[in-house]
Design an enzyme around this catalytic site. Structure first.
Site: not given
Ligand code: UD1
Length: 430
Positions: A22-23, A102, A126, A131, A133, A172, A175, A317, A339, A409
């Site tokens: 999925k991811n 998201r 979720c 989370r 941006v 930080k 993904v 995950d 995370i 999902r």
């Molecule tokens: C992706 C995965 C999710 C997984 C996560 C971490 C998909 C669709 N989802 O989510 O299943 O749990 O990676 O492996 O691939 N953060 C910030 N600012 C930002 C963006 C992120 O502070 O602008 C923080 C988030 O709150 C979190 C951390 O960075 O604490 C990691 O999040 P991120 O790797 O971005 O997760 P997703 O890409 O949303």
């Protein structure tokens, strides 16, 4: 609303086919917005999140056709989907669509790169943490974008002549922000270097697909990714890589219930750290020609401490599922989540089955119990909900999991895959 009913106590024996990730599928689908040509994706899982993204891409003008849909019992749902965005008809991703998932926020990258502007609602998804941006905004700003947040929307504009290559080091690992910056940089003028990039296999899979489309990306899979911008991208055909989270989930299910199962169409190298933890817990794991064999006979589940980390660390995950496994260990284990700040919602539901878990900050202490007892429980998020299924497989009597739309999902045909291995799992419609 559907519920999942599990009657615990059966071992698992047989073969479980692993779906496309999925991811990986979600960012690959979004990448189709970067070209007016057709991107064909194979091995796309049939999941609620994929269907939702199909609606979102359609809103931007993508023409989408699905092949190879197989509905027969016992067959894979893997599908080949063709995406063609000849023209982008809207650069706005509205709240009604983005709030459901998201990852749909990620359309901001291709829209900005191709059309020079994007208006995208702040995301939902979720409820596992705030989370934000900020990293997306900082990264895109480094490519010359002007960004403001107004009325719940992120408004982004590229400079006259398009985005420009730049350097950005993530404070930080993210993904999603790595996916977006990489996609945006493919069409920028000049070269972009991303530091502290996510090394997740899904990021490398996206880079491989973008390169097949004519992008010039190197260093993917490491923490420094270099992207030389090109004028345009073409279509391509790409196979979505196997779902390492689904793989790890079923491996933990077998470790929990006992038995002997082959996980087919997957690769151990996608989840070494998690497999090592399962091995230490007492299961035997070996690689086969087409996947992974996992066996646990007789022996108890040993306690194992884990800390979640970005790839190649233990995946967040799989944290909830591993906690499910640890509830029946023969000792005390600790699980630390680094995370997401609010990813322990499964704790109180596991407690309803008799698990003994206490929380201190970001660490859970799990004292293994010799028996769990089935109970009604509630799915709270995608991965947490499957931890309840895992615990239910080893609980005495009936566990009824409500709010299973969370499961739908991210887990394709969960009950069918488990039932075919001897588990007693069924979907109950009210
Ligand atoms: C992706 C995965 C999710 C997984 C996560 C971490 C998909 C669709 N989802 O989510 O299943 O749990 O990676 O492996 O691939 N953060 C910030 N600012 C930002 C963006 C992120 O502070 O602008 C923080 C988030 O709150 C979190 C951390 O960075 O604490 C990691 O999040 P991120 O790797 O971005 O997760 P997703 O890409 O949303």
């Amino acid at each position: 609303m559907d519920r999942i009913r599990i009657v615990g106590g059966n071992e698992l024996h047989g073969v479980i086919p692993i779906s496309g990730a999925k991811n990986a599928a979600l960012p690959l689908m979004i990448a189709s917005l970067l070209t007016d040509d057709t991107l064909t994706l194979e091995n796309v899982p049939h999941l609620a999140d994929v269907e939702q993204l199909i609606r979102i891409l359609g809103n931007h003008g993508a023409d989408i056709s699905v092949n190879g849909r197989r509905e027969r019992q016992g067959e894979s749902y893997a599908r080949t989907i063709h995406f063609t965005s000849r023209n982008i008809v809207s650069t706005t991703a509205p709240y009604e669509l983005v709030s459901k998932m998201r990852a749909s926020f990620w359309v901001i990258g291709p829209l900005l790169a191709r059309e020079g502007k994007a208006r995208v609602s702040l995301p939902g998804g979720c409820a596992i943490g705030t989370r934000p941006v900020d990293l997306f905004i900082e990264g895109l700003t480094a490519l010359g974008a002007e960004i403001e947040i107004d009325g719940g929307y992120v408004n982004a504009k590229a400079p006259e002549g398009g985005l420009v290559g730049g350097r950005y080091v993530f404070p930080k690992v993210s993904v999603g922000a790595t996916h977006v910056l990489m996609m945006a940089a493919t069409l920028a003028n000049g070269t972009t270097v991303i530091g502290n990039a996510a090394r997740e296999p899904e990021v490398a899979d996206l880079a491989r697909c973008l390169n097949a489309m004519g992008a010039r990306i190197s260093g993917h899979g490491t923490s420094t990714i270099t992207i030389e911008g090109v004028r345009s991208l073409s279509g391509a055909r790409h196979r979505v890589l196997p779902d390492r989270i689904e793989t790890g989930t079923y491996a933990m299910a077998v470790a929990m219930a006992g038995g002997d199962v082959i996980l087919e169409d997957t690769e151990a190298s996608l989840l070494d750290t998690a497999l090592e933890a399962i091995r230490r817990a007492g299961a035997e794991i070996s690689e086969t020609n087409s996947g992974i064999r996992i066996v646990r006979n007789g022996c108890g589940i040993r306690p194992v401490d884990i800390v979640t980390d970005p790839f190649p660390g233990f995946p967040t995950d799989l944290q909830a599922q591993f906690m499910g496994l640890m509830t029946k260990s023969t000792g005390v284990s600790h699980i630390t989540e680094t995370i997401f700040e609010n990813r322990f919602m499964h704790v109180q539901e596991l407690a309803r089955l008799g698990a003994k878990i206490s929380l201190s900050g970001q660490t859970a202490k799990i004292e293994g119990v010799s028996r769990l007892k089935g109970a009604p429980v509630m799915a709270t998020d995608l991965r947490a909900s499957v931890s309840l299924v895992i615990a239910g497989l080893a609980a005495e009597g009936e566990t009824m999991v409500s709010r299973v739309y969370h499961l739908d999902r991210g887990f394709e045909r969960l009950e069918e895959k488990l039932t075919r291995c001897g588990a007693h799992v069924e979907r109950v419609s009210d």
